[in-house]
Design a protein around this motif. Sequence first.
Motif, mmCIF file in Angstrom:
data_model
loop_
_atom_site.group_PDB
_atom_site.id
_atom_site.type_symbol
_atom_site.label_atom_id
_atom_site.label_comp_id
_atom_site.label_asym_id
_atom_site.label_seq_id
_atom_site.Cartn_x
_atom_site.Cartn_y
_atom_site.Cartn_z
ATOM 1 N N ILE A 119 40.255 82.356 -65.098
ATOM 2 C CA ILE A 119 39.006 82.871 -64.519
ATOM 3 C C ILE A 119 38.611 81.947 -63.381
ATOM 4 C CG2 ILE A 119 37.623 81.740 -66.346
ATOM 5 C CD1 ILE A 119 35.602 84.110 -65.929
ATOM 6 N N ALA A 120 38.260 82.535 -62.241
ATOM 7 C CA ALA A 120 37.890 81.702 -61.098
ATOM 8 C C ALA A 120 36.960 82.469 -60.161
ATOM 9 C CB ALA A 120 39.129 81.264 -60.324
ATOM 10 N N VAL A 121 36.066 81.708 -59.525
ATOM 11 C CA VAL A 121 35.140 82.241 -58.525
ATOM 12 C C VAL A 121 35.364 81.454 -57.237
ATOM 13 C CG1 VAL A 121 32.678 82.434 -57.931
ATOM 14 C CG2 VAL A 121 33.445 83.000 -60.250
ATOM 15 N N ASP A 122 35.347 82.164 -56.113
ATOM 16 C CA ASP A 122 35.499 81.531 -54.803
ATOM 17 C C ASP A 122 34.528 80.341 -54.699
ATOM 18 O OD1 ASP A 122 36.359 82.594 -51.729
ATOM 19 O OD2 ASP A 122 34.671 81.211 -51.877
ATOM 20 N N GLU A 123 35.046 79.196 -54.224
ATOM 21 C CA GLU A 123 34.236 77.970 -54.232
ATOM 22 C C GLU A 123 32.885 78.137 -53.535
ATOM 23 O OE1 GLU A 123 37.002 74.059 -54.617
ATOM 24 O OE2 GLU A 123 37.618 75.556 -53.132
ATOM 25 N N SER A 124 32.855 78.938 -52.453
ATOM 26 C CA SER A 124 31.601 79.104 -51.704
ATOM 27 C C SER A 124 30.600 79.989 -52.464
ATOM 28 C CB SER A 124 31.889 79.718 -50.336
ATOM 29 O OG SER A 124 32.353 81.042 -50.488
ATOM 30 N N LYS A 125 31.062 80.626 -53.544
ATOM 31 C CA LYS A 125 30.165 81.554 -54.271
ATOM 32 C C LYS A 125 29.932 81.119 -55.725
ATOM 33 C CE LYS A 125 31.473 85.405 -51.315
ATOM 34 N NZ LYS A 125 32.575 84.741 -50.582
ATOM 35 N N GLN A 126 30.372 79.891 -56.045
ATOM 36 C CA GLN A 126 30.156 79.412 -57.416
ATOM 37 C C GLN A 126 28.678 79.085 -57.638
ATOM 38 O OE1 GLN A 126 32.936 76.181 -58.141
ATOM 39 N NE2 GLN A 126 34.705 77.514 -57.841
ATOM 40 N N GLY A 127 28.279 79.093 -58.904
ATOM 41 C CA GLY A 127 26.898 78.721 -59.250
ATOM 42 C C GLY A 127 25.889 79.820 -58.990
ATOM 43 N N GLN A 128 26.360 81.069 -58.763
ATOM 44 C CA GLN A 128 25.435 82.187 -58.492
ATOM 45 C C GLN A 128 25.492 83.242 -59.588
ATOM 46 O OE1 GLN A 128 26.254 83.757 -54.537
ATOM 47 N NE2 GLN A 128 26.606 81.718 -53.723
ATOM 48 N N GLY A 129 26.129 82.916 -60.699
ATOM 49 C CA GLY A 129 26.146 83.869 -61.813
ATOM 50 C C GLY A 129 27.363 84.787 -61.863
ATOM 51 N N ILE A 130 28.277 84.648 -60.913
ATOM 52 C CA ILE A 130 29.455 85.539 -60.900
ATOM 53 C C ILE A 130 30.372 85.229 -62.088
ATOM 54 C CG2 ILE A 130 31.504 86.290 -59.590
ATOM 55 C CD1 ILE A 130 29.876 85.700 -57.009
ATOM 56 N N GLY A 131 30.589 83.948 -62.375
ATOM 57 C CA GLY A 131 31.451 83.558 -63.494
ATOM 58 C C GLY A 131 30.919 84.116 -64.809
ATOM 59 N N ARG A 132 29.608 84.025 -64.984
ATOM 60 C CA ARG A 132 28.996 84.541 -66.212
ATOM 61 C C ARG A 132 29.217 86.056 -66.318
ATOM 62 N NH1 ARG A 132 23.932 81.844 -68.882
ATOM 63 N NH2 ARG A 132 23.654 83.213 -70.653
ATOM 64 N N ARG A 133 29.083 86.772 -65.200
ATOM 65 C CA ARG A 133 29.293 88.228 -65.236
ATOM 66 C C ARG A 133 30.740 88.554 -65.541
ATOM 67 N NH1 ARG A 133 25.939 91.017 -60.447
ATOM 68 N NH2 ARG A 133 26.989 92.857 -61.288
ATOM 69 N N LEU A 134 31.666 87.752 -65.024
ATOM 70 C CA LEU A 134 33.091 87.983 -65.310
ATOM 71 C C LEU A 134 33.391 87.756 -66.801
ATOM 72 C CD1 LEU A 134 34.751 86.302 -62.188
ATOM 73 C CD2 LEU A 134 34.858 88.729 -62.765
ATOM 74 N N VAL A 135 32.864 86.672 -67.364
ATOM 75 C CA VAL A 135 33.109 86.392 -68.792
ATOM 76 C C VAL A 135 32.528 87.531 -69.639
ATOM 77 C CG1 VAL A 135 32.649 84.840 -70.726
ATOM 78 C CG2 VAL A 135 33.194 83.884 -68.484
ATOM 79 N N ASN A 136 31.294 87.961 -69.318
ATOM 80 C CA ASN A 136 30.679 89.042 -70.097
ATOM 81 C C ASN A 136 31.455 90.351 -69.944
ATOM 82 O OD1 ASN A 136 28.648 87.538 -71.292
ATOM 83 N ND2 ASN A 136 27.290 87.750 -69.531
ATOM 84 N N HIS A 137 32.004 90.593 -68.756
ATOM 85 C CA HIS A 137 32.812 91.790 -68.524
ATOM 86 C C HIS A 137 34.066 91.746 -69.397
ATOM 87 C CE1 HIS A 137 35.510 94.581 -66.354
ATOM 88 N NE2 HIS A 137 34.398 95.178 -65.985
ATOM 89 N N ALA A 138 34.686 90.577 -69.468
ATOM 90 C CA ALA A 138 35.901 90.424 -70.280
ATOM 91 C C ALA A 138 35.591 90.687 -71.758
ATOM 92 C CB ALA A 138 36.477 89.018 -70.098
ATOM 93 N N ILE A 139 34.435 90.188 -72.219
ATOM 94 C CA ILE A 139 34.042 90.390 -73.625
ATOM 95 C C ILE A 139 33.853 91.893 -73.894
ATOM 96 C CG2 ILE A 139 32.167 89.986 -75.301
ATOM 97 C CD1 ILE A 139 31.754 87.229 -73.821
ATOM 98 N N GLN A 140 33.149 92.585 -72.987
ATOM 99 C CA GLN A 140 32.930 94.038 -73.137
ATOM 100 C C GLN A 140 34.249 94.791 -73.118
ATOM 101 O OE1 GLN A 140 30.382 95.597 -74.068
ATOM 102 N NE2 GLN A 140 29.078 93.789 -73.980
ATOM 103 N N GLN A 141 35.119 94.397 -72.215
ATOM 104 C CA GLN A 141 36.425 95.033 -72.052
ATOM 105 C C GLN A 141 37.233 94.904 -73.350
ATOM 106 O OE1 GLN A 141 37.052 96.456 -69.138
ATOM 107 N NE2 GLN A 141 39.115 97.110 -69.634
ATOM 108 N N ALA A 142 37.261 93.688 -73.906
ATOM 109 C CA ALA A 142 38.013 93.434 -75.142
ATOM 110 C C ALA A 142 37.418 94.240 -76.301
ATOM 111 C CB ALA A 142 37.985 91.939 -75.460
ATOM 112 N N ARG A 143 36.075 94.252 -76.367
ATOM 113 C CA ARG A 143 35.399 94.986 -77.458
ATOM 114 C C ARG A 143 35.705 96.479 -77.358
ATOM 115 N NH1 ARG A 143 29.965 93.035 -76.879
ATOM 116 N NH2 ARG A 143 30.367 91.326 -78.329
ATOM 117 N N SER A 144 35.634 97.023 -76.135
ATOM 118 C CA SER A 144 35.824 98.476 -75.983
ATOM 119 C C SER A 144 37.269 98.885 -76.264
ATOM 120 C CB SER A 144 35.380 98.936 -74.597
ATOM 121 O OG SER A 144 36.255 98.424 -73.630
#
Length: 150
Positions: free
Chosen positions: A64-89
């Motif tokens: 899992i990775a976010v472009d360095e210029s866009k880190q710390g804006q909540g994108i990583g958290r949205r990706l992790v939550n998306h992965a959890i939803q994806q796995a659950r579904s």
Amino acid sequence: MEIRELHGDEQAPMDLLLLADPSRKLVDGYIRRGQCFVAELNDEIAGVYVLLPTRPGTVEIVNIAVDESKQGQGIGRRLVNHAIQQARSHGYKTIEIGTGNSGIGQLALYQKCGFRITGVDRDFFIRHYTEEIFENGIQVVDMIRLAQDL
Ligand code: ACO
Ligand code: ACO
């Protein structure tokens, strides 16, 4: 921002994937065997994650990775939550993730998203990587393993 699976004919964002794992060989294996998802912001790829089935009922976020210029804006958290939803579904019972002992921010993020530490794979980074890796002024030697029930 939209998170979507990468089509089979699209190139995986290798620069981003290598931010999370410096081993080209391991990353190539992950994208060949797993599913690659990207976060797009204004038609540009801002983040990526790869989901890999590992054992019956279990899937792992192996990269899992976010472009360095866009880190710390909540994108990583949205990706992790998306992965959890994806796995659950898809009916998986457990989702796993691992990070180096030096990954203070990563450990914070994963625990905020519901993961619990399950164990330590001692000397993982010594066994699998030829070069010494440092992060936050700490040598990466052990893999911290985390998981959550879905
Ligand atoms: N102490 C406490 N909390 C912290 C710390 C810290 N030192 N560092 C980060 N956090 C928290 C933030 O406060 C935030 O929590 P919040 O949502 O409550 O505010 C969360 O962790 C980080 O959230 P995001 O902004 O969503 O994360 P970001 O978009 O920066 O993505 C990522 C995180 C993917 C780890 C990014 O920093 C990155 O790409 N790093 C380089 C590549 C990498 O290390 N990838 C992971 C390797 S492990 C693997 O791939 C399985
Ligand atoms: N990311 C990266 N590095 C960090 C972070 C972070 N989030 N937080 C601290 N560090 C590093 C600092 O950069 C520094 O490293 P450096 O010397 O390379 O710059 C080091 O950790 C902290 O150094 P000090 O300034 O010497 O630590 P401090 O005087 O603040 O003492 C302590 C640390 C004892 C944990 C203090 O914060 C404290 O009393 N906390 C409350 C009580 C507590 O939690 N105690 C420990 C409970 S566990 C136990 O008692 C066994």
